[in-house]
Design an enzyme around this catalytic site. Structure first.
Site, mmCIF file in Angstrom:
data_model
loop_
_atom_site.group_PDB
_atom_site.id
_atom_site.type_symbol
_atom_site.label_atom_id
_atom_site.label_comp_id
_atom_site.label_asym_id
_atom_site.label_seq_id
_atom_site.Cartn_x
_atom_site.Cartn_y
_atom_site.Cartn_z
ATOM 1 N N THR A 45 0.828 -1.211 0.000
ATOM 2 C CA THR A 45 0.000 0.000 0.000
ATOM 3 C C THR A 45 0.857 1.253 0.000
ATOM 4 O O THR A 45 0.528 2.251 -0.665
ATOM 5 C CB THR A 45 -0.921 0.008 1.227
ATOM 6 O OG1 THR A 45 -1.653 -1.212 1.284
ATOM 7 C CG2 THR A 45 -1.898 1.168 1.167
ATOM 8 N N THR A 46 1.967 1.235 0.737
ATOM 9 C CA THR A 46 2.856 2.394 0.846
ATOM 10 C C THR A 46 3.467 2.775 -0.493
ATOM 11 O O THR A 46 3.907 3.914 -0.676
ATOM 12 C CB THR A 46 3.958 2.089 1.876
ATOM 13 O OG1 THR A 46 3.338 1.707 3.103
ATOM 14 C CG2 THR A 46 4.839 3.283 2.134
ATOM 15 N N TYR A 108 -14.093 -4.093 0.018
ATOM 16 C CA TYR A 108 -15.255 -3.398 -0.533
ATOM 17 C C TYR A 108 -16.493 -4.286 -0.672
ATOM 18 O O TYR A 108 -17.576 -3.926 -0.239
ATOM 19 C CB TYR A 108 -14.924 -2.738 -1.883
ATOM 20 C CG TYR A 108 -16.020 -1.814 -2.361
ATOM 21 C CD1 TYR A 108 -16.213 -0.573 -1.761
ATOM 22 C CD2 TYR A 108 -16.876 -2.177 -3.397
ATOM 23 C CE1 TYR A 108 -17.231 0.273 -2.179
ATOM 24 C CE2 TYR A 108 -17.891 -1.334 -3.820
ATOM 25 C CZ TYR A 108 -18.065 -0.116 -3.212
ATOM 26 O OH TYR A 108 -19.075 0.711 -3.618
ATOM 27 N N TYR A 134 -3.066 -10.528 4.109
ATOM 28 C CA TYR A 134 -3.011 -9.149 4.601
ATOM 29 C C TYR A 134 -4.356 -8.829 5.248
ATOM 30 O O TYR A 134 -5.354 -8.578 4.562
ATOM 31 C CB TYR A 134 -2.704 -8.207 3.445
ATOM 32 C CG TYR A 134 -2.487 -6.757 3.830
ATOM 33 C CD1 TYR A 134 -2.374 -6.345 5.153
ATOM 34 C CD2 TYR A 134 -2.374 -5.783 2.839
ATOM 35 C CE1 TYR A 134 -2.173 -5.024 5.481
ATOM 36 C CE2 TYR A 134 -2.158 -4.454 3.152
ATOM 37 C CZ TYR A 134 -2.063 -4.070 4.467
ATOM 38 O OH TYR A 134 -1.864 -2.756 4.788
ATOM 39 N N ARG A 139 -9.159 -0.955 6.141
ATOM 40 C CA ARG A 139 -9.123 -0.682 4.702
ATOM 41 C C ARG A 139 -10.104 -1.565 3.929
ATOM 42 O O ARG A 139 -10.644 -1.129 2.916
ATOM 43 C CB ARG A 139 -7.707 -0.893 4.145
ATOM 44 C CG ARG A 139 -6.695 0.154 4.563
ATOM 45 C CD ARG A 139 -5.395 -0.039 3.792
ATOM 46 N NE ARG A 139 -4.359 0.896 4.201
ATOM 47 C CZ ARG A 139 -4.213 2.129 3.693
ATOM 48 N NH1 ARG A 139 -5.050 2.559 2.768
ATOM 49 N NH2 ARG A 139 -3.236 2.909 4.112
ATOM 50 N N LYS A 162 0.120 -10.600 7.448
ATOM 51 C CA LYS A 162 0.407 -9.242 7.885
ATOM 52 C C LYS A 162 -0.825 -8.816 8.664
ATOM 53 O O LYS A 162 -1.913 -8.650 8.100
ATOM 54 C CB LYS A 162 0.670 -8.294 6.713
ATOM 55 C CG LYS A 162 0.921 -6.859 7.188
ATOM 56 C CD LYS A 162 1.108 -5.870 6.045
ATOM 57 C CE LYS A 162 1.287 -4.464 6.609
ATOM 58 N NZ LYS A 162 1.421 -3.442 5.526
ATOM 59 N N ILE A 205 6.020 -5.787 9.114
ATOM 60 C CA ILE A 205 6.063 -5.034 7.861
ATOM 61 C C ILE A 205 5.633 -3.626 8.225
ATOM 62 O O ILE A 205 4.468 -3.385 8.550
ATOM 63 C CB ILE A 205 5.123 -5.632 6.805
ATOM 64 C CG1 ILE A 205 5.563 -7.051 6.432
ATOM 65 C CG2 ILE A 205 5.081 -4.749 5.553
ATOM 66 C CD1 ILE A 205 4.609 -7.763 5.478
#
Length: 306
Positions: A45-46, A108, A134, A139, A162, A205
């Site tokens: 994402t970063t 979503y 993840y 999110r 993660k 992470i």
């Protein structure tokens, strides 16, 4: 496979002309490995992967994979979406140099927990590399209970997680008490890395490690090897930095700090993200200076006794 230690989800540096700054990305990759990271996450994402072109994403993976192969380090690739079939297709095309795929819980659409488990069962069966689940409900909109996490952990070819749930909740405590020993749990919340390591996480992470790799590598080593008093003290020292670097949407402040320190050519992010505000950048830089000063003072006794 077993994953442990610090993995840095690298930012994607851009030039002032909004092009991929390849040389800076390569330099960042080498720098975090020099400072104690066990590996790199490409297209996390970063890295702003949603706003990169296909060609840019391929270039990012190639740069990170080349550095990690050269250095004997692991490269984890952010891959997958809220489409099971689409995720399978992306995993089928994964670079053979990649160690593992960091695959997000479907977002979503908010499937049931059973749907999430079946999604990963199919991905794991098709993937040529091990998967890291993840789990980031703030999110994705899809929280997972301890039972669902346990079922995911028992899927063949799921190497770990993660875990970034925004705190230490009941599901986390229950899951950490019963997770299989051969499944790695990597802390994904920079602010809560210490508590999760105390519960038995294998590593982390951490986006903040783009800025303070050595400090976070030392934190993980202290929780692993002791003394625990030092681990707690170092973790407390890193709290202001984590708060400052996440004061605005990630990775805006991180990139602004890196640019101010001359490590990337510009602080630019791509819309819909906006650049870090001057106030947020100044606050984060002040935290970095405080951390640097304390690190220098900690080294003085060792230097005097050489």
């Amino acid at each position: 496979m077993s994953l442990s230690g610090l993995f840095v989800p690298l930012v994607t540096p851009f030039t002032a002309a909004d092009e991929l700054a390849s040389d800076s990305l390569e330099a960042l990759a080498h720098a975090v490995l020099d400072d104690g990271a066990a590996g790199i996450v490409a297209l996390g994402t970063t890295a702003e992967p949603a706003t990169l072109t296909s060609a840019e994403r391929r270039k990012v993976v190639d740069i990170c994979a080349n550095v990690c192969v050269e250095r004997g380090a692991d490269v984890i690739l952010g891959a997958g979406s809220n489409s099971t079939s689409g995720s399978i297709d992306s995993l089928a095309a994964i670079d053979p140099r990649v160690t593992a795929a960091l695959t997000v819980v479907p977002y979503y659409t908010r499937p049931s927990e059973d749907g999430v488990v079946e999604h990963f069962r199919r991905l794991a069966a098709a993937s040529p590399v091990p998967l890291l689940v993840y789990n980031v409900p703030y999110r994705t909109g899809r929280p997972l209970g301890a039972d669902a996490l346990g079922r995911l952990a028992r899927i063949p070819n799921v190497a770990g997680f993660k875990h970034a749930v925004g705190g230490i909740d009941d599901a986390t405590v229950e899951f950490m008490s019963s997770a299989p020993e051969d499944v790695a749990v990597l802390a994904g919340d920079d602010l809560y890395v210490g508590p999760l390591l105390a519960l038995g996480a294998h590593g982390a992470i951490l986006a903040c490690a783009n800025v303070a790799t050595r400090a976070y590598a030392d934190l993980l080593a202290a929780w692993r090897d002791g003394p625990l008093e030092h681990a707690r003290e170092l973790g407390n020292r890193l709290v202001p930095l984590a708060r400052a670097l996440f004061a605005e949407p990630n990775p805006a402040v991180i990139k602004s700090v890196l640019a101010a320190r001359g490590r990337i050519p510009s602080p630019d992010v791509r819309l819909p993200l906006l650049p870090s505000s001057p106030a947020a950048t100044a606050a984060a830089l002040a935290c970095c200076e405080t951390l640097d000063t304390r690190a220098e003072h900690a080294l003085e006794p060792a230097i005097r006794h050489r």
